[in-house]
Design a protein around this motif. Structure first.
Motif, mmCIF file in Angstrom:
data_model
loop_
_atom_site.group_PDB
_atom_site.id
_atom_site.type_symbol
_atom_site.label_atom_id
_atom_site.label_comp_id
_atom_site.label_asym_id
_atom_site.label_seq_id
_atom_site.Cartn_x
_atom_site.Cartn_y
_atom_site.Cartn_z
ATOM 1 N N ALA A 95 0.831 -1.211 0.000
ATOM 2 C CA ALA A 95 0.000 0.000 0.000
ATOM 3 C C ALA A 95 0.859 1.252 0.000
ATOM 4 N N TYR A 96 2.005 1.192 0.683
ATOM 5 C CA TYR A 96 2.876 2.360 0.740
ATOM 6 C C TYR A 96 3.462 2.688 -0.628
ATOM 7 N N VAL A 97 3.732 1.640 -1.412
ATOM 8 C CA VAL A 97 4.280 1.866 -2.755
ATOM 9 C C VAL A 97 3.274 2.629 -3.605
ATOM 10 N N LEU A 98 2.026 2.203 -3.572
ATOM 11 C CA LEU A 98 0.995 2.876 -4.362
ATOM 12 C C LEU A 98 0.852 4.335 -3.927
ATOM 13 N N ARG A 99 0.886 4.574 -2.618
ATOM 14 C CA ARG A 99 0.776 5.945 -2.126
ATOM 15 C C ARG A 99 1.977 6.778 -2.555
ATOM 16 N N ALA A 100 3.158 6.174 -2.591
ATOM 17 C CA ALA A 100 4.348 6.900 -3.045
ATOM 18 C C ALA A 100 4.228 7.264 -4.526
ATOM 19 N N LEU A 101 3.657 6.348 -5.308
ATOM 20 C CA LEU A 101 3.460 6.627 -6.733
ATOM 21 C C LEU A 101 2.455 7.763 -6.914
ATOM 22 N N ARG A 102 1.408 7.761 -6.095
ATOM 23 C CA ARG A 102 0.443 8.856 -6.169
ATOM 24 C C ARG A 102 1.092 10.184 -5.781
ATOM 25 N N ALA A 103 2.092 10.111 -4.904
ATOM 26 C CA ALA A 103 2.782 11.325 -4.453
ATOM 27 C C ALA A 103 3.787 11.836 -5.477
ATOM 28 N N GLY A 104 4.040 11.046 -6.523
ATOM 29 C CA GLY A 104 4.928 11.527 -7.578
ATOM 30 C C GLY A 104 6.187 10.719 -7.804
ATOM 31 N N ALA A 105 6.354 9.583 -7.092
ATOM 32 C CA ALA A 105 7.505 8.728 -7.357
ATOM 33 C C ALA A 105 7.425 8.213 -8.790
ATOM 34 N N ALA A 106 8.585 8.057 -9.417
ATOM 35 C CA ALA A 106 8.618 7.658 -10.825
ATOM 36 C C ALA A 106 8.469 6.154 -11.012
ATOM 37 N N GLY A 107 8.539 5.397 -9.922
ATOM 38 C CA GLY A 107 8.430 3.955 -10.042
ATOM 39 C C GLY A 107 9.047 3.296 -8.831
ATOM 40 N N PHE A 108 9.190 1.983 -8.891
ATOM 41 C CA PHE A 108 9.818 1.304 -7.771
ATOM 42 C C PHE A 108 10.626 0.115 -8.246
ATOM 43 N N ALA A 109 11.554 -0.296 -7.382
ATOM 44 C CA ALA A 109 12.367 -1.479 -7.644
ATOM 45 C C ALA A 109 12.404 -2.313 -6.377
ATOM 46 N N LEU A 110 12.303 -3.620 -6.535
ATOM 47 C CA LEU A 110 12.431 -4.507 -5.389
ATOM 48 C C LEU A 110 13.892 -4.539 -4.942
ATOM 49 N N LYS A 111 14.086 -4.680 -3.636
ATOM 50 C CA LYS A 111 15.452 -4.646 -3.112
ATOM 51 C C LYS A 111 16.300 -5.816 -3.597
ATOM 52 N N ASP A 112 15.646 -6.913 -4.020
ATOM 53 C CA ASP A 112 16.411 -8.044 -4.528
ATOM 54 C C ASP A 112 16.553 -8.011 -6.058
ATOM 55 N N THR A 113 16.222 -6.861 -6.653
ATOM 56 C CA THR A 113 16.404 -6.694 -8.099
ATOM 57 C C THR A 113 17.887 -6.786 -8.430
ATOM 58 N N PRO A 114 18.272 -7.486 -9.501
ATOM 59 C CA PRO A 114 19.683 -7.570 -9.878
ATOM 60 C C PRO A 114 20.297 -6.181 -10.064
ATOM 61 N N PRO A 115 21.521 -5.973 -9.606
ATOM 62 C CA PRO A 115 22.169 -4.659 -9.686
ATOM 63 C C PRO A 115 22.091 -3.973 -11.047
ATOM 64 N N PRO A 116 22.339 -4.691 -12.159
ATOM 65 C CA PRO A 116 22.259 -3.991 -13.458
ATOM 66 C C PRO A 116 20.879 -3.389 -13.720
ATOM 67 N N GLU A 117 19.828 -4.059 -13.214
ATOM 68 C CA GLU A 117 18.466 -3.552 -13.437
ATOM 69 C C GLU A 117 18.195 -2.305 -12.591
ATOM 70 N N ILE A 118 18.748 -2.258 -11.372
ATOM 71 C CA ILE A 118 18.592 -1.056 -10.552
ATOM 72 C C ILE A 118 19.326 0.109 -11.197
ATOM 73 N N VAL A 119 20.519 -0.151 -11.711
ATOM 74 C CA VAL A 119 21.281 0.896 -12.409
ATOM 75 C C VAL A 119 20.494 1.395 -13.614
ATOM 76 N N SER A 120 19.927 0.466 -14.370
ATOM 77 C CA SER A 120 19.127 0.839 -15.539
ATOM 78 C C SER A 120 17.908 1.652 -15.127
ATOM 79 N N ALA A 121 17.265 1.260 -14.015
ATOM 80 C CA ALA A 121 16.080 1.979 -13.539
ATOM 81 C C ALA A 121 16.439 3.411 -13.157
ATOM 82 N N ILE A 122 17.574 3.595 -12.506
ATOM 83 C CA ILE A 122 18.016 4.948 -12.132
ATOM 84 C C ILE A 122 18.236 5.791 -13.380
ATOM 85 N N ARG A 123 18.858 5.213 -14.377
ATOM 86 C CA ARG A 123 19.089 5.951 -15.621
ATOM 87 C C ARG A 123 17.769 6.352 -16.268
#
Length: 228
Positions: A95-123
């Motif tokens: 529920a907190y993720v959805l509220r963060a998205l409503r507040a203007g977050a650009a998206g989310f990544a799971l903490k166990d996401t592979p490092p290259p994917e987190i780097v790509s998401a930041i870009r």
């Protein structure tokens, strides 16, 4: 993604676990176009350091002491020259993720996401691209929006969308359906540049930050169900 001649993407890491912060800092340090400018252990510190360092992207944990990531996201997105916020979470239907998205977050990544994917998401968020698939958006809505508040939320969303022209509503619907600008262009027989102009107009009229918020508002209004 920045070119070799351009400035790197400045990143602020906000997480109350020092080991997580250290791991993220090491991981991002291996990307030549990213630069960690500050680390925060709670939301209040994240806001303070963001004002000081003006990062391009904030990696934001949700559950933190003093000020949680949701409140911090709201404060950050209200800043002039606001940084993009990428939420880090352990669950993909929170529920907190959805509220963060409503507040203007650009998206989310799971903490166990592979490092290259987190780097790509930041870009991607640094370039203004949301990091959230339509399927994930719908799953979040289905999982955490209760039927009890659905009627009120739908009515409010319908009232907000009423300020849009017919063509803007059609573009907004396309965004809600997860279509790219090119796909919306083909459906509505418009040029891609014209679609981009409509998207900018929609964001301005509705006072929103990004396409994710448009998609959420369209889902709230029931437009996607009506055109499913």
């Amino acid at each position: 993604m920045p070119t070799a001649a351009s400035s790197p993407v400045d990143v602020l890491i906000a997480d109350d676990d020092p080991l997580v912060r250290a791991g993220l800092a090491v991981m991002l340090g291996g990307a030549p176009d990213l630069r960690v400018v500050a680390e925060a252990g709670d939301g209040a510190e994240a806001v303070r350091l963001a004002r000081q360092h003006r990062p391009d992207v904030v990696l934001m944990d949700i559950r933190m002491p003093v000020m949680d990531g949701l409140a911090a996201t709201e404060e950050l997105r209200a800043m002039s020259d606001a940084p993009e916020v990428l939420v880090l979470t352990t669950f993909d239907a929170d529920a907190y993720v959805l509220r963060a998205l409503r507040a203007g977050a650009a998206g989310f990544a799971l903490k166990d996401t592979p490092p290259p994917e987190i780097v790509s998401a930041i870009r991607r968020v640094a370039e203004g691209q949301p990091v959230l698939s339509p399927a994930v958006t719908q799953r979040l809505i289905d999982r955490v929006v209760s039927a009890q508040d659905h009627t009120g939320r739908r009515r409010a969303a319908e009232e907000r969308l009423a300020v849009l022209s017919d063509r803007e509503r059609a573009v907004a619907l396309g965004i809600g359906q997860g279509k790219s600008n090119a796909e919306i262009s083909g459906t509505l027989f418009l040029g891609v540049s014209t679609v981009k102009t409509y998207v900018s107009s929609i964001l301005t009229k509705l006072g929103l930050n990004n396409r994710v918020q448009i998609a959420l508002l369209v889902h709230d209004s029931g437009e996607v169900e009506n055109h499913g």
